[in-house]
Design a protein around this motif. Structure first.
Motif, PDB file in Angstrom:
ATOM      1  N   GLY A 177       4.927  -2.329 -15.743  1.00  0.00           N
ATOM      2  CA  GLY A 177       6.102  -1.635 -16.248  1.00  0.00           C
ATOM      3  C   GLY A 177       6.906  -0.971 -15.141  1.00  0.00           C
ATOM      4  O   GLY A 177       8.108  -0.824 -15.249  1.00  0.00           O
ATOM      5  N   LEU A 178       6.231  -0.553 -14.079  1.00  0.00           N
ATOM      6  CA  LEU A 178       6.923   0.027 -12.924  1.00  0.00           C
ATOM      7  C   LEU A 178       7.258  -1.060 -11.915  1.00  0.00           C
ATOM      8  O   LEU A 178       8.362  -1.103 -11.380  1.00  0.00           O
ATOM      9  N   VAL A 179       6.311  -1.935 -11.651  1.00  0.00           N
ATOM     10  CA  VAL A 179       6.491  -3.008 -10.668  1.00  0.00           C
ATOM     11  C   VAL A 179       7.087  -4.226 -11.357  1.00  0.00           C
ATOM     12  O   VAL A 179       6.539  -4.722 -12.344  1.00  0.00           O
ATOM     13  N   LEU A 238      14.042   4.393  -4.154  1.00  0.00           N
ATOM     14  CA  LEU A 238      12.803   4.005  -3.488  1.00  0.00           C
ATOM     15  C   LEU A 238      11.795   5.152  -3.478  1.00  0.00           C
ATOM     16  O   LEU A 238      10.596   4.934  -3.690  1.00  0.00           O
ATOM     17  N   VAL A 239      12.263   6.367  -3.268  1.00  0.00           N
ATOM     18  CA  VAL A 239      11.367   7.527  -3.312  1.00  0.00           C
ATOM     19  C   VAL A 239      10.764   7.653  -4.711  1.00  0.00           C
ATOM     20  O   VAL A 239       9.550   7.849  -4.860  1.00  0.00           O
ATOM     21  N   ASP A 240      11.576   7.514  -5.742  1.00  0.00           N
ATOM     22  CA  ASP A 240      11.073   7.596  -7.114  1.00  0.00           C
ATOM     23  C   ASP A 240       9.999   6.530  -7.353  1.00  0.00           C
ATOM     24  O   ASP A 240       8.948   6.810  -7.932  1.00  0.00           O
ATOM     25  N   PHE A 241      10.246   5.312  -6.890  1.00  0.00           N
ATOM     26  CA  PHE A 241       9.272   4.235  -7.055  1.00  0.00           C
ATOM     27  C   PHE A 241       7.947   4.604  -6.394  1.00  0.00           C
ATOM     28  O   PHE A 241       6.883   4.509  -7.013  1.00  0.00           O
ATOM     29  N   TYR A 242       7.978   5.022  -5.129  1.00  0.00           N
ATOM     30  CA  TYR A 242       6.739   5.319  -4.417  1.00  0.00           C
ATOM     31  C   TYR A 242       6.046   6.568  -4.956  1.00  0.00           C
ATOM     32  O   TYR A 242       4.818   6.637  -4.968  1.00  0.00           O
ATOM     33  N   GLU A 243       6.791   7.559  -5.407  1.00  0.00           N
ATOM     34  CA  GLU A 243       6.162   8.717  -6.038  1.00  0.00           C
ATOM     35  C   GLU A 243       5.397   8.284  -7.284  1.00  0.00           C
ATOM     36  O   GLU A 243       4.254   8.712  -7.504  1.00  0.00           O
ATOM     37  N   ARG A 244       6.005   7.443  -8.083  1.00  0.00           N
ATOM     38  CA  ARG A 244       5.355   6.983  -9.304  1.00  0.00           C
ATOM     39  C   ARG A 244       4.194   6.043  -9.015  1.00  0.00           C
ATOM     40  O   ARG A 244       3.153   6.105  -9.665  1.00  0.00           O
ATOM     41  N   ALA A 245       4.334   5.168  -8.025  1.00  0.00           N
ATOM     42  CA  ALA A 245       3.282   4.201  -7.703  1.00  0.00           C
ATOM     43  C   ALA A 245       2.067   4.859  -7.050  1.00  0.00           C
ATOM     44  O   ALA A 245       0.938   4.436  -7.280  1.00  0.00           O
ATOM     45  N   THR A 246       2.299   5.894  -6.225  1.00  0.00           N
ATOM     46  CA  THR A 246       1.210   6.509  -5.467  1.00  0.00           C
ATOM     47  C   THR A 246       0.747   7.850  -6.023  1.00  0.00           C
ATOM     48  O   THR A 246      -0.290   8.353  -5.605  1.00  0.00           O
ATOM     49  N   ALA A 247       1.516   8.448  -6.911  1.00  0.00           N
ATOM     50  CA  ALA A 247       1.244   9.796  -7.421  1.00  0.00           C
ATOM     51  C   ALA A 247       1.293  10.839  -6.304  1.00  0.00           C
ATOM     52  O   ALA A 247       0.657  11.883  -6.383  1.00  0.00           O
ATOM     53  N   VAL A 248       2.056  10.555  -5.253  1.00  0.00           N
ATOM     54  CA  VAL A 248       2.271  11.491  -4.150  1.00  0.00           C
ATOM     55  C   VAL A 248       3.710  11.971  -4.232  1.00  0.00           C
ATOM     56  O   VAL A 248       4.633  11.162  -4.344  1.00  0.00           O
ATOM     57  N   ARG A 249       3.916  13.281  -4.202  1.00  0.00           N
ATOM     58  CA  ARG A 249       5.264  13.842  -4.258  1.00  0.00           C
ATOM     59  C   ARG A 249       5.909  13.787  -2.877  1.00  0.00           C
ATOM     60  O   ARG A 249       5.273  14.095  -1.866  1.00  0.00           O
ATOM     61  N   ALA A 250       7.156  13.406  -2.853  1.00  0.00           N
ATOM     62  CA  ALA A 250       7.896  13.337  -1.588  1.00  0.00           C
ATOM     63  C   ALA A 250       8.377  14.718  -1.170  1.00  0.00           C
ATOM     64  O   ALA A 250       8.665  15.574  -2.007  1.00  0.00           O
TER      65      ALA A 250
END
Length: 132
Positions: free
Chosen positions: A87-89, A16-28
């Motif tokens: 491709g991500l979603v 889930l962290v990988d998904f949101y990092e890629r979707a938002t371009a925000v690093r966790a």
């Protein structure tokens, strides 16, 4: 009072962290293998393992079980973001649509099935509402 964050409980924090990092371009920022946060200027998306639930109240939260909350992110250009997310979603709920209240919105589900709305204000009233 300040609203600070929303926390998603998941069975797979790394996914889930990988998904949101890629979707938002925000690093966790990772606190432990069971907890990470994606911080923006206006709030934080926390992602936590099911192993953290008993620390609050055993059995109080269940992963991939949300059917009432929509996570919303203000983006610069929702149509451009839509193209980048292809491709991500895996589950787009709808194409970008201009809503009656003036936001152009893209609704999709994250890997746990949580609804996510990326939106861009497009009418003068909506633009003014979200001006920073």
């Amino acid at each position: 009072m300040d609203f600070v964050s929303i926390r998603i409980i998941t069975g797979d924090v790394a996914r889930l962290v990988d998904f949101y990092e890629r979707a938002t371009a925000v690093r966790a920022e990772w606190a432990t293998e069971d907890f990470a946060e994606l911080r923006t200027a206006s709030g934080t998306l926390a992602i936590a393992s099911t192993r953290t639930v008993p620390l609050f109240a055993p059995g109080s939260a269940h992963p991939a079980d949300n059917r009432s909350v929509i996570l919303e992110f203000l983006v610069e250009d929702v149509d451009s973001v839509h193209r980048k997310l292809t491709g991500l979603v895996a589950d787009f709920v709808g194409e970008p649509t201009t809503m009656p209240w003036g936001n152009r919105s893209l609704l999709f589900r994250d890997p746990d099935g949580n609804l996510v709305n990326f939106f861009t204000p497009v009418t003068p009233a909506a633009v003014a509402k979200f001006a920073r």
